[in-house]
Design an enzyme around this catalytic site. Structure first.
Site, PDB file in Angstrom:
ATOM      1  CG  ASP A  31       4.685  -0.002   1.702  1.00 59.19           C
ATOM      2  OD1 ASP A  31       4.340  -0.411   2.822  1.00 59.19           O
ATOM      3  OD2 ASP A  31       3.949  -0.087   0.711  1.00 59.19           O
ATOM      4  CE  LYS A  47       4.619  -2.753  -0.985  1.00 61.95           C
ATOM      5  NZ  LYS A  47       3.451  -1.923  -1.314  1.00 61.95           N
TER       6      LYS A  47
END
Ligand code: GLU
Length: 428
Positions: free
Chosen positions: A146, A106
């Site tokens: 995201d 991430k």
């Protein structure tokens, strides 16, 4: 941030609980409690007024035993290394439970993207790639969108990486725009996958029939497509959606007993997921406070915004009518709240199973990039349905077989697959 609200503490505590149940070796626990690698960097960006502003950026690679690290990049004002660590960890479990050959990663930047002009956003995206490109790549680590990032941003990042490498490398990043190396169905994929898992859960509890009701938190990419598909695939009715209002700096819940119209609401929503209160009221929506979505008398609750929203303090507000909690967001439920959900026998579809449709479609995007041959949307969505249904049933089977709470069952499935890959590679 309280202990209960620190997402990485939550991710580690969830893992520890299941590691104990599974009797995992200490070495496996040590490998998986922490990310493999973490990068933190400064991002100096030329602003439109000529000044330089320095942002902080992150990339965390939690595990890549099953394949390249994979996971989105968030642009958020409250981003921290711990939120990125948690989200990277959940990506490892997500890719493993979806059974796609990828690991978990991430990234993030501490920034409120709504304060940037288009040019500033582009420069920040390119700078982010310049800072970490040596650690990325289709065979190393593959970012995606995201919260706070978009397909256009992925396009700029792919371009920057390709320039640095001196060749076209579309597979370095997914969630790219259609016509710019993106896959048909990618925008719809996460919300669509959420509803596939809701459908399977309803089937399992004998509750699948038209006219079921849902209340949703969020109105960004995941929530918008979850709403559309709850209505169109399942013949259901969404009676409320809650979202952040940028102008008033507070959240509101938009309600309509006869069912919201997601297309209309989308037409009055800005690019950051804020619905216009004035226009919604004009169209007959009742506007309640931001938490109201949680206490609605519905069959299905879908938190599809951010982490840490269902807590020990508010979980009791969930109506006794709710049968299914479908976690479209990453990490929406704290450990304390989980205990209550278990006790009340609410069928929880855990985040890294429920929202795995996005990364599964990202995987399809990479496969198409590699082949340089693109599938039509129906083909993508039908492959996605198969993958999501298979993942759901692997977890359900584990949960029935070992009499486990669904979240714990999903962890068992995922951890066992990652452990196996680490052993097969001789890491342990
Ligand atoms: N950001 C999405 C997630 O949390 C998608 C990640 C990806 O496509 O790599 O699952």
């Amino acid at each position: 941030m309280t202990q209960e609200m620190n997402p990485f503490k939550l991710a580690q505590a969830q893992f520890d609980q299941v590691a104990e149940q599974m009797g995992l070796d200490q070495a496996v626990r040590d490998m998986l409690r922490w990310p493999l690698r973490e990068y933190r960097f400064q991002l100096p960006v030329r602003m439109d007024n000529g000044s330089i502003k320095v942002f902080f950026g992150f990339r965390v690679q939690h595990n890549d035993a099953r394949g390249p690290a994979k996971g989105g990049i968030r642009f958020a004002a409250n981003e921290t290394l711990d939120t990125v660590r948690a989200l990277a960890t959940w990506m490892t479990w997500k890719c493993a439970v979806a059974d796609i050959p990828l690991g978990g990663g991430k990234g993030g930047v501490i920034v409120d993207p709504s304060t940037l002009s288009v040019g500033e956003k582009e420069r920040l995206c390119r700078e982010w790639i310049d800072a970490v490109w040596k650690n990325l790549g289709p065979r190393n680590d593959v970012p995606a969108p995201d919260v706070g990032t978009t397909p256009q941003m992925m396009g700029w990042m792919m371009d920057e990486y390709s320039k640095l490498r001196g060749e076209y490398v579309p597979g370095v990043i997914t969630g790219k725009p259609l016509g710019g190396g993106g896959s048909a169905g990618r925008t719809a994929a996460t919300g669509y996958g959420v509803i596939v898992t809701v459908r399977e859960a309803m089937r399992h509890i004998g509750w699948l029939s038209p006219g079921r009701t849902a209340s949703i938190q969020g109105f960004g990419n995941v929530a918008q497509y979850a709403a559309r598909n709850f209505i169109e695939l399942l013949g259901g009715k969404v009676i409320s959606v809650s979202c952040w209002n940028r102008t008033d700096k507070t959240a509101y819940t938009f309600c309509k007993e006869e069912g919201i119209d997601p297309y209309f609401l989308q037409s009055i929503t800005d690019q950051y997921g804020s619905i216009s209160k004035k226009e919604a009221e004009r169209a007959g929506y009742t506007v309640e406070d931001g938490d109201a979505w949680l206490s609605k008398d519905v069959d299905v609750l879908i938190p599809a915004a951010v982490e840490g929203v269902i807590t020990g303090q508010n979980v009791e507000q969930i109506s006794s009518r709710v049968k299914i909690l479908a976690e479209g967001a990453n990490g929406p439920t704290t450990l304390e709240a989980d205990e209550v959900l278990k006790r009340r026998n609410i069928f929880t579809i855990p985040d890294f199973l429920c929202n795995a449709g996005g990364v599964t479609c990202s995987y399809f995007e990479q496969v198409q990039n590699d082949m340089n041959y693109y599938w039509p949307e129906e083909e993508v969505l039908s492959k996605l349905d198969q993958k999501m249904s298979a993942a759901f049933h692997a977890v359900l089977e584990m949960s029935l077989d070992k009499k486990l709470y669904t979240r714990d069952a999903a962890y068992w499935v995922a951890i066992a697959r990652v452990e196996r890959a680490m052993r097969l590679r001789g890491w342990l």
